[in-house]
Design a protein around this motif. Sequence first.
Motif, PDB file in Angstrom:
ATOM      1  N   MET A   1       0.662  -1.108  -0.225  1.00 18.90           N
ATOM      2  CA  MET A   1      -0.188   0.093   0.044  1.00 18.90           C
ATOM      3  C   MET A   1       1.031   1.667  -0.129  1.00 18.90           C
ATOM      4  O   MET A   1       0.525   2.152  -0.767  1.00 18.90           O
ATOM      5  N   GLU A   2       1.915   1.268   0.581  1.00 19.78           N
ATOM      6  CA  GLU A   2       2.582   2.490   0.604  1.00 19.78           C
ATOM      7  C   GLU A   2       3.609   2.394  -0.540  1.00 19.78           C
ATOM      8  O   GLU A   2       3.564   3.595  -0.707  1.00 19.78           O
ATOM      9  N   LEU A   3       4.228   1.328  -0.942  1.00 20.95           N
ATOM     10  CA  LEU A   3       4.618   1.924  -2.312  1.00 20.95           C
ATOM     11  C   LEU A   3       3.411   2.199  -3.206  1.00 20.95           C
ATOM     12  O   LEU A   3       4.348   3.230  -4.549  1.00 20.95           O
ATOM     13  N   ALA A   4       2.498   1.662  -3.147  1.00 22.80           N
ATOM     14  CA  ALA A   4       1.208   2.472  -4.397  1.00 22.80           C
ATOM     15  C   ALA A   4       1.050   3.799  -3.877  1.00 22.80           C
ATOM     16  O   ALA A   4       1.030   4.380  -5.541  1.00 22.80           O
ATOM     17  N   VAL A   5       1.102   4.538  -2.899  1.00 21.75           N
ATOM     18  CA  VAL A   5       0.767   5.279  -2.247  1.00 21.75           C
ATOM     19  C   VAL A   5       1.850   6.190  -2.855  1.00 21.75           C
ATOM     20  O   VAL A   5       1.580   7.633  -4.086  1.00 21.75           O
ATOM     21  N   ALA A   6       2.691   5.866  -2.678  1.00 22.44           N
ATOM     22  CA  ALA A   6       4.127   7.159  -2.738  1.00 22.44           C
ATOM     23  C   ALA A   6       4.335   6.766  -4.215  1.00 22.44           C
ATOM     24  O   ALA A   6       4.593   7.827  -5.013  1.00 22.44           O
TER      25      ALA A   6
ATOM     26  N   VAL B   1       0.854  23.082  -8.972  1.00 20.34           N
ATOM     27  CA  VAL B   1       0.555  21.359  -8.858  1.00 20.34           C
ATOM     28  C   VAL B   1       0.447  20.788  -7.824  1.00 20.34           C
ATOM     29  O   VAL B   1      -0.752  19.650  -8.000  1.00 20.34           O
ATOM     30  N   ASP B   2       0.757  21.463  -6.994  1.00 16.30           N
ATOM     31  CA  ASP B   2       0.329  20.909  -6.040  1.00 16.30           C
ATOM     32  C   ASP B   2       1.304  19.608  -4.883  1.00 16.30           C
ATOM     33  O   ASP B   2       0.107  18.662  -4.971  1.00 16.30           O
ATOM     34  N   PRO B   3       2.575  19.217  -5.623  1.00  8.44           N
ATOM     35  CA  PRO B   3       2.668  18.098  -5.388  1.00  8.44           C
ATOM     36  C   PRO B   3       3.042  17.460  -3.438  1.00  8.44           C
ATOM     37  O   PRO B   3       3.256  18.592  -2.715  1.00  8.44           O
ATOM     38  N   ARG B   4       3.156  16.799  -3.855  1.00  7.52           N
ATOM     39  CA  ARG B   4       2.931  16.142  -1.993  1.00  7.52           C
ATOM     40  C   ARG B   4       4.664  14.613  -2.262  1.00  7.52           C
ATOM     41  O   ARG B   4       4.195  13.980  -3.187  1.00  7.52           O
ATOM     42  N   GLY B   5       4.035  14.931  -0.879  1.00  8.81           N
ATOM     43  CA  GLY B   5       5.874  13.925  -0.482  1.00  8.81           C
ATOM     44  C   GLY B   5       7.185  14.311  -0.996  1.00  8.81           C
ATOM     45  O   GLY B   5       7.367  14.838  -0.742  1.00  8.81           O
ATOM     46  N   PRO B   6       7.579  13.341  -1.735  1.00  7.66           N
ATOM     47  CA  PRO B   6       9.252  13.646  -2.251  1.00  7.66           C
ATOM     48  C   PRO B   6       9.322  14.933  -3.031  1.00  7.66           C
ATOM     49  O   PRO B   6      10.424  15.858  -3.086  1.00  7.66           O
ATOM     50  N   ALA B   7       8.197  15.105  -4.338  1.00  9.77           N
ATOM     51  CA  ALA B   7       8.470  15.653  -4.984  1.00  9.77           C
ATOM     52  C   ALA B   7       8.033  17.546  -4.746  1.00  9.77           C
ATOM     53  O   ALA B   7       8.394  17.890  -4.485  1.00  9.77           O
ATOM     54  N   GLY B   8       7.210  17.135  -3.370  1.00  9.40           N
ATOM     55  CA  GLY B   8       6.774  18.579  -2.881  1.00  9.40           C
ATOM     56  C   GLY B   8       7.877  19.242  -2.247  1.00  9.40           C
ATOM     57  O   GLY B   8       8.189  20.426  -2.224  1.00  9.40           O
ATOM     58  N   ALA B   9       8.388  18.068  -1.220  1.00  8.78           N
ATOM     59  CA  ALA B   9      10.004  18.351   0.071  1.00  8.78           C
ATOM     60  C   ALA B   9      10.740  19.290  -1.292  1.00  8.78           C
ATOM     61  O   ALA B   9      11.480  20.054  -1.380  1.00  8.78           O
ATOM     62  N   MET B  10      10.701  18.675  -3.037  1.00 10.39           N
ATOM     63  CA  MET B  10      12.079  18.974  -3.509  1.00 10.39           C
ATOM     64  C   MET B  10      12.082  20.348  -3.872  1.00 10.39           C
ATOM     65  O   MET B  10      12.645  20.896  -3.919  1.00 10.39           O
ATOM     66  N   LEU B  11      10.826  20.330  -4.419  1.00  9.92           N
ATOM     67  CA  LEU B  11       9.978  21.885  -4.919  1.00  9.92           C
ATOM     68  C   LEU B  11      10.184  22.881  -3.638  1.00  9.92           C
ATOM     69  O   LEU B  11      10.865  24.303  -3.891  1.00  9.92           O
ATOM     70  N   ARG B  12       9.643  22.423  -2.595  1.00  6.77           N
ATOM     71  CA  ARG B  12       9.775  23.599  -1.480  1.00  6.77           C
ATOM     72  C   ARG B  12      11.296  23.649  -0.744  1.00  6.77           C
ATOM     73  O   ARG B  12      11.677  24.643  -0.606  1.00  6.77           O
TER      74      ARG B  12
END
Length: 356
Positions: free
Chosen positions: A165-170, A193-204
């Motif tokens: 489940m975690e890999l599917a969501v990520a 785009v309002d990314p979440r997870g690692p992609a959003g952390a990269m943008l921030r």
Amino acid sequence: MPTTPKTTALRRALNLVLALALLVAGPVGAWAQETAPASPALSAPPAATTPSAPAFDPLVPPASGTTAPATGGAAVPPPAGEAAPIAAPADAPSAAVPATADAAADPAAGVTPEAGEDASVAAQLPHDLSPWGMFMAADWVVKAVMIGLAFASVVTWTVWLAKTMELAVAKGRLRRALKGYLASATLEEARRVDPRGPAGAMLRATDLELKRSGPLPADGIKERVSISLTRIEVAAGRAITRGTGLLATIGATAPFVGLFGTVWGIMNSFIGISKAQTTNLAVVAPGIAEALLATAIGLVAAIPAVVIYNHFSRQVSGYRVLMGDASAEVLRLLSRDLDRRDAARAAPQRVRAAAE
């Protein structure tokens, strides 16, 4: 035939030989008759000379003044006025035979002891050889091993469900963010785009470095952002692999733990053989079956753990590839924005230089 002295002598010799033969034949014939077995037909007296005796009936009392014939002491007629006993047939079973065979083979016990085997040993043999019955009859060490391996199997399937489940969501979040980055021309459009997870952390992290760097050169900003993105990738990869090391441990140690339970159970089986003083397979087999059950449970816990670990290794590798693509796209957007900024700063200087 003329008579001569020679023929006269021959006749006398023949007469002497015949006389000697007759003298010897008489005693030899008598001796042969004495030593030869007598023929039944010749030795039996004639039927007419032997008076026939009336047949004796044990049910009919004899008449007065008569005596019942003796039958070798097998039956004696009772006195007059008493009933004669009925003789049992010769083929009737004896009532005095002890029923030791029925007592030795008790159908209620379910086990028939062999010849020379102690009946108490056969009575103590387990009857339930199902997995649960063997678990309940096992030694406490083997039980502990089985419980530990069963718990390890439960942990394996729990990690599989949680990590799936975690890999599917990520992966879903990374794919959506990567799709938005590819469709954007600037970092400002990527923020929508309002990314979440690692992609959003990269943008921030990129926005934070731009804010802190200010008007510094673009090359330094790109290097510092690249370092931040690399650390985000490493942290995300470490987080996604959390729990898979437990699968590797279970897959590597579960067979040996099951083998330990098997060795312990077989050792107890040999101890039981020495105490029972019998090598009957019915005594040896239950203990060996209980010991092998530990190995079976160990394999049941180890094989899925190894397979799931290899599956997650491939999934995590794909997840890291997606994170690398997102990081590269963020760096591309950053480089484009910095080039626009530098171009905007250099335009007035070129205009002034041209005017001069």
